[in-house]
Every structure is written in C-alpha cells, then in structure tokens.
Design a protein around this motif. Structure first.
Motif, mmCIF file in Angstrom:
data_model
loop_
_atom_site.group_PDB
_atom_site.id
_atom_site.type_symbol
_atom_site.label_atom_id
_atom_site.label_comp_id
_atom_site.label_asym_id
_atom_site.label_seq_id
_atom_site.Cartn_x
_atom_site.Cartn_y
_atom_site.Cartn_z
ATOM 1 N N GLU A 64 0.840 -1.189 0.000
ATOM 2 C CA GLU A 64 0.000 0.000 0.000
ATOM 3 C C GLU A 64 0.876 1.241 0.000
ATOM 4 O OE1 GLU A 64 -2.568 -0.150 3.337
ATOM 5 O OE2 GLU A 64 -3.683 -1.916 2.659
ATOM 6 N N PRO A 65 0.399 2.341 -0.572
ATOM 7 C CA PRO A 65 1.186 3.589 -0.604
ATOM 8 C C PRO A 65 1.321 4.190 0.783
ATOM 9 C CG PRO A 65 -1.017 3.975 -1.452
ATOM 10 C CD PRO A 65 -0.897 2.492 -1.286
ATOM 11 N N LEU A 66 2.363 5.023 0.946
ATOM 12 C CA LEU A 66 2.564 5.694 2.223
ATOM 13 C C LEU A 66 1.489 6.750 2.469
ATOM 14 C CD1 LEU A 66 6.448 6.208 1.954
ATOM 15 C CD2 LEU A 66 5.240 4.461 3.283
ATOM 16 N N ALA A 67 1.040 7.363 1.421
ATOM 17 C CA ALA A 67 0.000 8.403 1.531
ATOM 18 C C ALA A 67 -0.662 8.577 0.168
ATOM 19 C CB ALA A 67 0.601 9.729 2.009
ATOM 20 N N VAL A 68 -1.869 9.130 0.176
ATOM 21 C CA VAL A 68 -2.644 9.340 -1.060
ATOM 22 C C VAL A 68 -3.209 10.764 -1.059
ATOM 23 C CG1 VAL A 68 -4.639 8.616 -2.420
ATOM 24 C CG2 VAL A 68 -3.252 6.907 -1.231
ATOM 25 N N VAL B 10 6.741 10.017 -5.858
ATOM 26 C CA VAL B 10 5.349 10.339 -6.185
ATOM 27 C C VAL B 10 4.982 9.594 -7.463
ATOM 28 C CG1 VAL B 10 3.709 12.163 -6.765
ATOM 29 C CG2 VAL B 10 5.543 12.607 -5.121
ATOM 30 N N ARG B 11 3.894 8.801 -7.370
ATOM 31 C CA ARG B 11 3.447 8.050 -8.536
ATOM 32 C C ARG B 11 1.970 8.349 -8.797
ATOM 33 N NH1 ARG B 11 5.648 2.039 -6.844
ATOM 34 N NH2 ARG B 11 7.770 2.680 -6.227
ATOM 35 N N ARG B 12 1.613 8.096 -10.046
ATOM 36 C CA ARG B 12 0.213 8.281 -10.404
ATOM 37 C C ARG B 12 -0.555 7.007 -10.064
ATOM 38 N NH1 ARG B 12 -2.123 9.704 -16.464
ATOM 39 N NH2 ARG B 12 -4.333 9.860 -15.867
ATOM 40 N N GLY B 13 -1.633 7.187 -9.300
ATOM 41 C CA GLY B 13 -2.419 6.041 -8.906
ATOM 42 C C GLY B 13 -3.735 5.983 -9.651
ATOM 43 N N ARG B 14 -4.603 5.119 -9.144
ATOM 44 C CA ARG B 14 -5.918 4.996 -9.770
ATOM 45 C C ARG B 14 -6.699 6.289 -9.608
ATOM 46 N NH1 ARG B 14 -8.512 -0.032 -6.979
ATOM 47 N NH2 ARG B 14 -7.514 1.016 -5.197
ATOM 48 N N ALA B 15 -7.589 6.580 -10.597
ATOM 49 C CA ALA B 15 -8.458 7.777 -10.582
ATOM 50 C C ALA B 15 -7.636 9.046 -10.486
ATOM 51 C CB ALA B 15 -9.459 7.694 -9.433
ATOM 52 N N ARG C 138 -5.041 9.777 -8.816
ATOM 53 C CA ARG C 138 -4.596 10.172 -7.490
ATOM 54 C C ARG C 138 -3.079 10.315 -7.466
ATOM 55 N NH1 ARG C 138 -6.956 5.658 -3.584
ATOM 56 N NH2 ARG C 138 -5.623 4.456 -5.028
ATOM 57 N N TRP C 139 -2.614 11.158 -6.520
ATOM 58 C CA TRP C 139 -1.190 11.245 -6.230
ATOM 59 C C TRP C 139 -0.893 10.246 -5.106
ATOM 60 C CZ3 TRP C 139 1.934 15.123 -8.607
ATOM 61 C CH2 TRP C 139 1.228 16.044 -9.380
ATOM 62 N N GLU C 140 0.086 9.303 -5.314
ATOM 63 C CA GLU C 140 0.446 8.315 -4.308
ATOM 64 C C GLU C 140 1.934 8.399 -3.973
ATOM 65 O OE1 GLU C 140 -2.827 4.836 -5.520
ATOM 66 O OE2 GLU C 140 -0.654 4.469 -5.743
ATOM 67 N N LEU C 141 2.235 8.377 -2.682
ATOM 68 C CA LEU C 141 3.630 8.365 -2.234
ATOM 69 C C LEU C 141 4.023 6.921 -1.894
ATOM 70 C CD1 LEU C 141 3.396 11.457 -2.073
ATOM 71 C CD2 LEU C 141 4.712 11.336 0.056
ATOM 72 N N TRP C 142 5.121 6.475 -2.513
ATOM 73 C CA TRP C 142 5.620 5.113 -2.299
ATOM 74 C C TRP C 142 7.065 5.140 -1.832
ATOM 75 C CZ3 TRP C 142 2.803 0.574 -3.038
ATOM 76 C CH2 TRP C 142 1.522 0.750 -3.594
ATOM 77 N N PRO C 143 7.476 4.081 -1.096
ATOM 78 C CA PRO C 143 8.892 4.017 -0.740
ATOM 79 C C PRO C 143 9.757 3.997 -1.979
ATOM 80 C CG PRO C 143 7.628 2.421 0.524
ATOM 81 C CD PRO C 143 6.707 2.958 -0.533
ATOM 82 N N ALA C 144 10.908 4.687 -1.927
ATOM 83 C CA ALA C 144 11.791 4.740 -3.090
ATOM 84 C C ALA C 144 12.288 3.361 -3.438
ATOM 85 C CB ALA C 144 12.962 5.654 -2.801
ATOM 86 N N LYS C 145 12.406 3.043 -4.709
ATOM 87 C CA LYS C 145 12.919 1.749 -5.151
ATOM 88 C C LYS C 145 14.409 1.676 -4.881
ATOM 89 C CE LYS C 145 9.559 1.116 -8.895
ATOM 90 N NZ LYS C 145 9.390 0.950 -10.351
ATOM 91 N N SER C 146 14.844 0.515 -4.336
ATOM 92 C CA SER C 146 16.257 0.357 -4.079
ATOM 93 C C SER C 146 16.973 0.080 -5.387
ATOM 94 C CB SER C 146 16.476 -0.797 -3.085
ATOM 95 O OG SER C 146 15.946 -1.992 -3.598
#
Length: 372
Positions: free
Chosen positions: A327-331, A357-362, A364-372
């Motif tokens: 799940e994202p860190l925040a939406v 910051v990634r584009r999510g469904r609908a 939305r702005w989604e914050l995800w952990p950075a990819k290693s």
C-alpha cells in the motif's frame, strides 16, 4: 530382656550383664523398670525404620523414660561420663567417621581410573537377563502345571510352551555368555569408581527418606480427604472423594507393609528394593530403568511420543496468512486546488523525504517508498 531375680526396690538386679539399683525415693519396681527399658528399646528400634512411630508413641516414651530414670547403675565405682567426656567421645567418633569418608573417597578416585564401560554395561545386561529368565521360568511352570489358562486348547498350549522354552534357552545362553564377560558383578565399578555395595547403601538411605516422606504425605492427604468426605452431603462429591481415598489408602498400605531393609536388598542402580524389579506389575514396580534392554524400549517409546506430538503440532499449526498487498505511504486525491496539493506534498516530504510520487488509480497522487 530378662532379669535374673525379682527383688524389692532396694535390691540390685542384673540385665544384659549390667547391674541396676533403684535411686533413693524410687517408686518404680524392678518389673516396671525392666518393662520400661523393653518398651523404650522396642519403640526406638521401630522408629528407625518408621520414624512417625516416635511421634505417635511419644507419651509412652516419656512415661518409660520417667520410670527408667528412677534406677541407676549399681556396679561398684561406676560413674557416668561427664558432659565434657561425652563431647570428647563424640569428637573422636566424628574424626573417625571423617577419616573413613576420606579413605573411601580416595579409594573411589583410584578405582575410577580402571572403569570399563563395556564390562559395566555387560553387568547390567546380566542382571536384566537373569530377571527375564526368572520370569520365563515362572511362566513355563504355570503352563506345565495347568494353572496358566487352564481352559486353553492343548495344541495351542504346546505351541506356547515350545515358544517359551526356545526363548528360555536363548536367554539362558545370554546369561552364560555375560557371566563369562563380567566375572564377579560385585567387583564392577561405575564411572565414578563406586562399587555396587556402596551404591546400595546410598540407595537404601534415599529409599528410607523417600518412604518416610511419602507415608507422612499420604497420611495427611487421607486425613483431609476423609474429613471432607464425612462432612460432605453431596453425592457427586462423596463419589469423587472415594475415588481419591481408595488409591491413596492402597499406596499407604503398600508402603507400610515394607519391613526394614538391609542394603543388600536394594537395587544398586536406583532407590528401589531389588524385589520390586520385575516384568509383571503388580507385584513389581517394573524393570530397573538402568537395565539396557528396558532403557532402550523406554527410549523408543519416548521418541515415538515426541514424534507423534510434533506431527500433531504440525497438523494443528495455524495456516500462514498470505502476504499483505503493498500500500502507498500516503494518497492525495485528484481535483484539489494546486495550492492545497503543494501544501500536502510539502508536509509529506518532511515525513517521507525519500519517497517517490506516482500516479495512482483515478488520477490520485500516491507516495511510495523509493525503489532500491
């Protein structure tokens, strides 16, 4: 004890080679004095093996001592030891015991160097096979005289007897072989240098105290159970109490029935009388746990139980839940004013400085952990 004459209190009597006379003012007759000494000796002898007797008969002991104290030794010039002389004697006895203990420890230390594990194992196997042989002999005799299964079919009886005889001969051969390997079983030391007779002495002492503790504990239990039983009016409770009283009374009776034992009557490997080791329970408690064949069987049963317990644990082990979906860190939903989006992103940047910051469904702005 016997007196050579019955004289008035002022007369002298002889008991076991000792002369006695009443003290001035004594009221105890010679017969009463002799009876008191006899009773005193009997109670103390019984109390060595059954110590609770000393408590139960304390009043009799006190009365006997009071009677005995009215008489004194009558040998010319006889004098009682002073307290100082008694203490000196006790010290000498203590030093003697300490020297004997030190000598025994030294001997065991020297013997320990000659410990032979193969011979020690063979000795235990010899004892076990002799016990099996005795058991088979009893079974064979019972089949032959018809007391074992008297209604058994004759052909089946002959077959059973033939199998027993074959087994008897095999065990008999084992005994002969082991006797040749072991030699004198009483000379076989254990890994600590102890001889069988020494271990029996220790086993007897341990059994004596175990028995005393068990008897006192059972008596206390029975007293409480019987008091509760008498006071109870509930049928179910009384029935449950009877089920507890019966085995406790049986165990107590069995312990009380054991007369005083000598060290040679004990097992050298555990604190159990040797006549309690055997293959039919009752009358035996069972084979000795140190006997190799029996120990192997017990170990096999233990391993089977452990394996069964582990298998049961695995069967009832809770299923591993599936991994949770990331799940994202925040939406941040779409459609908000740019100022509010900027403010939220600024606040989230403080919490998650390395997030992406990634584009999510609908949209939305989604914050995800950075990819290693």
């Amino acid at each position: 004890m016997a007196a050579t004459s019955a004289k008035p209190p002022e007369g002298v009597i002889e008991i076991d080679g000792m002369l006695w006379k009443p003290k001035p003012g004594a009221t105890a007759t010679a017969e009463e004095f002799i009876a008191a000494r006899t009773l005193f000796g009997e109670i103390n002898r019984d109390g060595r093996w059954n110590p609770w007797i000393l408590d139960e008969r304390q009043a009799e002991l006190d009365e006997a001592i009071a009677l005995m104290d009215q008489w004194t030794r009558a040998e010319p010039g006889h004098r009682h030891l002073t307290l100082k002389q008694l203490e000196a004697r006790w010290e000498r006895e203590d030093r003697k015991l300490e020297r004997e203990r030190a000598a025994a420890v030294k001997q065991r230390k020297e013997r320990k160097q000659h410990y032979d594990p193969h011979r020690a194992h063979a000795r235990l196997s010899l004892i076990e096979n002799r016990s099996i042989l005795d058991h088979l002999k009893v079974d064979l005799d019972a089949f032959q005289d018809g007391s074992r299964f008297p209604a058994m079919d004759p052909d089946k009886r002959q077959k059973e007897m033939a199998e027993l005889e074959t087994k008897f001969e095999r065990i008999q051969e084992n005994v002969k072989r082991l006797e040749a390997e072991v030699g004198d079983p009483e000379d076989v030391i254990d890994e600590n240098g102890w001889l069988p007779r020494e271990r029996r002495e220790e086993a007897l002492l341990q059994y004596k105290y175990n028995r005393e503790f068990a008897v006192r504990d059972l008596r206390k239990q029975l007293s409480e159970l019987q008091s509760t039983y008498k006071a109870s009016k509930d049928r179910k409770e009384r029935s449950d109490l009877r089920l507890k009283i019966s085995p406790a009374q049986r165990n107590l009776d069995n312990l009380l029935a054991v007369s005083e034992l000598a060290a040679e009557q004990m097992c050298s490997e555990c604190a159990t009388p040797i006549f309690k080791h055997g293959w039919v329970t009752p009358p035996y408690d069972g084979p000795c746990p140190a006997w190799p064949g029996w120990a192997k069987r017990i170990q096999g049963v233990r391993e089977m139980l452990l394996a069964a317990g582990e298998a049961n644990k695995q069967r009832h082990k809770p299923a591993v839940p599936p991994p949770r979906k990331p799940e994202p860190l925040a939406v941040i939903p779409s459609g908000l004013p740019i100022a509010e989006i900027t403010a939220r992103l600024t606040e989230l940047q403080k919490q998650f400085p390395d997030a992406e910051v990634r584009r999510g469904r609908a949209n939305r702005w989604e914050l995800w952990p950075a990819k290693s």
